[in-house]
Design a protein around this motif. Sequence first.
Motif, PDB file in Angstrom:
ATOM      1  N   ARG A 158      -0.943  -9.359 -14.041  1.00 17.32           N
ATOM      2  CA  ARG A 158      -0.834  -8.045 -13.420  1.00 17.32           C
ATOM      3  C   ARG A 158      -0.061  -8.102 -12.108  1.00 17.32           C
ATOM      4  O   ARG A 158       0.633  -7.154 -11.744  1.00 17.32           O
ATOM      5  CB  ARG A 158      -2.226  -7.443 -13.227  1.00 17.32           C
ATOM      6  CG  ARG A 158      -2.863  -7.024 -14.543  1.00 17.32           C
ATOM      7  CD  ARG A 158      -4.215  -6.363 -14.339  1.00 17.32           C
ATOM      8  NE  ARG A 158      -4.691  -5.779 -15.580  1.00 17.32           N
ATOM      9  CZ  ARG A 158      -5.340  -6.428 -16.520  1.00 17.32           C
ATOM     10  NH1 ARG A 158      -5.610  -7.709 -16.352  1.00 17.32           N
ATOM     11  NH2 ARG A 158      -5.733  -5.830 -17.626  1.00 17.32           N
ATOM     12  N   SER A 186       3.326  -5.963 -11.426  1.00 10.63           N
ATOM     13  CA  SER A 186       3.379  -4.991 -10.332  1.00 10.63           C
ATOM     14  C   SER A 186       4.392  -5.357  -9.255  1.00 10.63           C
ATOM     15  O   SER A 186       5.014  -4.478  -8.671  1.00 10.63           O
ATOM     16  CB  SER A 186       1.995  -4.853  -9.687  1.00 10.63           C
ATOM     17  OG  SER A 186       1.045  -4.399 -10.619  1.00 10.63           O
ATOM     18  N   HIS A 187       4.545  -6.664  -8.990  1.00 11.71           N
ATOM     19  CA  HIS A 187       5.342  -7.094  -7.838  1.00 11.71           C
ATOM     20  C   HIS A 187       6.534  -7.978  -8.191  1.00 11.71           C
ATOM     21  O   HIS A 187       7.305  -8.346  -7.312  1.00 11.71           O
ATOM     22  CB  HIS A 187       4.447  -7.841  -6.847  1.00 11.71           C
ATOM     23  CG  HIS A 187       3.246  -7.044  -6.410  1.00 11.71           C
ATOM     24  ND1 HIS A 187       3.325  -5.950  -5.583  1.00 11.71           N
ATOM     25  CD2 HIS A 187       1.931  -7.168  -6.723  1.00 11.71           C
ATOM     26  CE1 HIS A 187       2.116  -5.445  -5.385  1.00 11.71           C
ATOM     27  NE2 HIS A 187       1.251  -6.166  -6.068  1.00 11.71           N
ATOM     28  N   GLU A 239      -5.343  -1.276  -5.404  1.00 16.20           N
ATOM     29  CA  GLU A 239      -5.061  -2.400  -6.289  1.00 16.20           C
ATOM     30  C   GLU A 239      -6.174  -2.535  -7.309  1.00 16.20           C
ATOM     31  O   GLU A 239      -7.294  -2.098  -7.085  1.00 16.20           O
ATOM     32  CB  GLU A 239      -4.938  -3.715  -5.488  1.00 16.20           C
ATOM     33  CG  GLU A 239      -3.728  -3.763  -4.553  1.00 16.20           C
ATOM     34  CD  GLU A 239      -2.425  -3.913  -5.298  1.00 16.20           C
ATOM     35  OE1 GLU A 239      -2.441  -4.034  -6.535  1.00 16.20           O
ATOM     36  OE2 GLU A 239      -1.382  -3.903  -4.636  1.00 16.20           O
ATOM     37  N   ALA A 291       3.146  -1.063 -14.067  1.00 15.13           N
ATOM     38  CA  ALA A 291       3.291  -1.469 -12.676  1.00 15.13           C
ATOM     39  C   ALA A 291       2.839  -0.385 -11.723  1.00 15.13           C
ATOM     40  O   ALA A 291       2.463  -0.646 -10.603  1.00 15.13           O
ATOM     41  CB  ALA A 291       4.757  -1.831 -12.399  1.00 15.13           C
ATOM     42  N   ARG A 297      -2.706   2.537 -10.424  1.00 18.07           N
ATOM     43  CA  ARG A 297      -3.352   2.524  -9.131  1.00 18.07           C
ATOM     44  C   ARG A 297      -4.812   2.879  -9.296  1.00 18.07           C
ATOM     45  O   ARG A 297      -5.212   3.493 -10.280  1.00 18.07           O
ATOM     46  CB  ARG A 297      -2.689   3.536  -8.178  1.00 18.07           C
ATOM     47  CG  ARG A 297      -1.330   3.034  -7.645  1.00 18.07           C
ATOM     48  CD  ARG A 297      -1.539   1.826  -6.741  1.00 18.07           C
ATOM     49  NE  ARG A 297      -0.286   1.333  -6.204  1.00 18.07           N
ATOM     50  CZ  ARG A 297       0.360   0.295  -6.714  1.00 18.07           C
ATOM     51  NH1 ARG A 297      -0.103  -0.326  -7.769  1.00 18.07           N
ATOM     52  NH2 ARG A 297       1.474  -0.126  -6.150  1.00 18.07           N
TER      53      ARG A 297
END
Length: 424
Positions: A102, A106-107, A336, A363, A366
């Motif tokens: 994850r 996401s990053h 997160e 991504a 939230r």
Amino acid sequence: MQIAPLSPHDPTELGGYELLGRIGHGGMGQVYLGESPGGEPAAVKVIKPSVVDSETRQRFAQEVEILKTIWGARIAALLDADPEADRPWLATEYIEGLDLSRHVASHGPLPSLLTASLGATLAEALATVHKQGLLHRDLKPANVLLGPNGPKIIDFGLAVFAESSVSLTAPNTVVGTPSCMPPEQANGEKPLTPAVDVYALGAVLLFAASGHLPYQAANIHVLFHQVTDPAKTPDLSGVPDELVPLLTAMLAHQAQDRPALDDVVKQCRAVIEAQGFKVAQARRRLTSHTAAPTQLLDSLLPPAEAPTVPFSPAGEPEAGATAEPPAATGTGIGTETTRVLPPTGPGRTPTLVDHPGPQPEAAGARGPAQIPPSAPTADTGRAPSPLPAPGPPARARGGRPRHSAQARITAQRLREAYAVSATF
């Protein structure tokens, strides 16, 4: 996946742990966020009543016995268990943060410095497990949690004693995650050796550095063919040049051609030091980069509105009203995802049921509570976490004290949210 409210059919307590919400599930059971009487958070894994039989209990008891023997700073610890209960359960250390799959979704992939630090950390942790005579056998990005104190390995449900042919798995079946599985494990060879975890770690580091796994296919049979075909080389596209030699060796088709974990640590250190850093410095950078902002349990849902106090035109509280002003209603960090235990475990059906690769959430996912970002701190570059206003102490049904006021508030909000959103 966020912490979900308890359903009306969920237990509210197991073995002294108060259950606050759901954090994961699988075909054989449910995982809850729990809290001990002393306030220690825990991931409480429970076998579904519909699948509790003698074989399931035996497999679950085996997992508990294995977890009792595993220790290490980078291993999620077993806290308590009762495989003989009506609903067998075990509680492990709760690690607040994203798993590697994850985080990358996401990053984006990690730079080579941080990938090398992750490699050194996990290789050292696996070496400790191997010294205890165990193999993990199912290491994958979803089984690496990026907590506030650094990465930790979870889910030893498939762990077996090294060089042992004793297993509860049915013959001629393969259990594990094909996309991170070495050829000998995919072929059903026994006994397995520590080289299986070296290969899986190589797949994890490849994913961390590039965002993809060694082999990818929409059809699981095609995927297994790619993994077991000696002529098919793993896809190392997108990997920084300095990591290619190490990952090539770790993903070698033949087990004897893979490096030992001690050599993996040395090569990761060499990559770190070549960039002018010490290993400890790289570890701190990895933790700072991957650790999610700390979430307070009562910030996972919007707070309930505080009761308003009617005032007279003269500015005095009306008769019978409390003179204290309403409490602040600001929320804590909720941007997160939290720890979710993967649906692997001792009671899963021993067949090829895993998907070809990790299935990370979108991504943009939230949490339910959102706040504007605060100014970053000088030390970490991350926004500080505002603390929610403390609520008054409360007691549970029948006058029995809850484990903490925080737990009571969280559980109540989760249940209220479920009642509002339920379709029945």
